[in-house]
Design an enzyme around this catalytic site. Structure first.
Site, short mmCIF file in Angstrom:
data_model
loop_
_atom_site.label_atom_id
_atom_site.label_comp_id
_atom_site.label_asym_id
_atom_site.label_seq_id
_atom_site.Cartn_x
_atom_site.Cartn_y
_atom_site.Cartn_z
N ASP A 1 81.51 51.47 77.68
CA ASP A 1 82.47 51.71 76.60
C ASP A 1 82.24 50.76 75.42
OD1 ASP A 1 84.39 53.77 76.82
OD2 ASP A 1 85.37 52.74 78.50
N LYS B 1 84.74 63.90 81.30
CA LYS B 1 83.65 62.93 81.42
C LYS B 1 82.86 63.17 82.71
CE LYS B 1 85.92 59.50 78.48
NZ LYS B 1 86.70 58.25 78.33
N GLN C 1 89.57 54.13 82.21
CA GLN C 1 90.23 54.90 81.16
C GLN C 1 91.45 54.16 80.63
OE1 GLN C 1 88.93 57.67 79.85
NE2 GLN C 1 90.61 57.93 78.39
#
Ligand code: GUN
Length: 293
Positions: free
Chosen positions: A118, A51, A95
């Protein structure tokens, strides 16, 4: 060729995001993404590294935070709070999964919904369900984008989703059933409580495998000409590899590929799309913030 090239499609999306990022930069706004990792789960380390690398390529400034496994929830919430009020940060990603002593839903709820790239914040999940404008979760959005860009007809088709996670199964089912101009598919969600999974998958035009278990989908479970999207990322020990493992999906690719009209490989299918959609969400968040300035 019936193999969907997720790498190629994702690089097109990243190039589009890079173009938008450079327009923003011309106006003095550099999109910023905070990437927070707690612990040393090898898969998570590889995801956040990928990422951050994508950020650099697209022209997004990344703000990496690495916390030890034992870090407290308070410490993590402190970082989120600081990023929430930092105007240079337009997206915040924590994460998952988090270590067990940390309350995942408290952490997700602490992220400002405007910076939730997200799409996991309850406010954004609610908006998605209602069909309102909101950042969409990256893997489900990436799957829809793959179907669209490969010209897969979804309207009136039967899509069977295997898996009911908050990250993939539930949101992808939600997006697939959206009215036109959305996918407009008929959706069945199967999960570990489903009896006779094959009975459902055999009548699917589109199968989305997100069970997290290798060999979940075999050739006998697939209708001729079905579109098969494999979301599984499973590490199998393999001493012939330098890393000591190889990646396989949830689908038995060798036997299923000849029956499918289109199929995603693992790796190189859905995985790169998740990252591309994250870049897109981050740039969009920066665009929104720039409009408000
Ligand atoms: N873990 C697995 N997939 C994801 C994702 O899309 N976002 C975050 N934050 N964690 C994940």
């Amino acid at each position: 060729m019936n193999i969907i090239d997720g790498k190629k499609i994702s690089s097109e999306i990243r190039a589009e995001a890079a173009k938008k990022a450079s327009l923003l930069a011309g106006r003095g706004v550099i999109p910023g993404l905070a990437v927070i990792l707690v612990g040393d789960n090898p898969a998570s380390i590889s995801y956040v590294t990928a990422k951050e690398k994508a950020c650099a390529e697209v022209g997004i400034r990344s703000f990496p935070v690495r916390l030890p496994r034992e870090a407290s929830q308070e410490e993590l919430l402190g970082h989120i709070s600081a990023f929430n009020s930092n105007p240079d940060v337009h997206g915040i990603l924590v994460q998952l999964p988090l270590p067990e002593h940390i309350d995942e839903s408290a952490v997700i709820s602490a992220i400002s919904p405007e910076k939730d790239v997200d799409g996991f914040h309850p406010a954004n999940v609610g908006k998605m369900l209602l069909g309102e404008d909101a950042p969409l979760p990256c893997t489900p959005h990436g799957i829809i984008e793959l179907l669209v860009r490969c010209g897969v007809e979804t309207s009136g088709k039967h899509a069977v989703v295997i898996g009911r996670s908050n990250i993939v199964g539930k949101p992808v089912a939600c997006l697939l059933m959206r009215r036109k101009p959305g996918p407009n598919a008929t959706v069945t969600v199967c999960h570990t409580g489903t009896k006779n999974l094959a009975e459902y998958t055999r009548c699917a035009d589109i199968v989305i495998a997100a069970a997290g278990r290798p060999g979940t989908v075999t050739a006998d479970m697939i209708k001729d000409g079905a579109v098969v999207i494999d979301v599984g990322v499973n590490r199998i020990p393999d001493q012939s590899r330098k890393s000591g493992f190889r990646l396989v999906g949830d689908v038995d690719f060798q036997s299923v590929a000849p029956k499918a009209s289109l199929i995603t490989p693992v790796p190189g299918g859905v995985g790169p799309m998740t990252i591309a959609m994250l870049m897109d969400n981050t740039v969009k968040s920066a665009e929104r913030a720039a409009r408000l300035n």
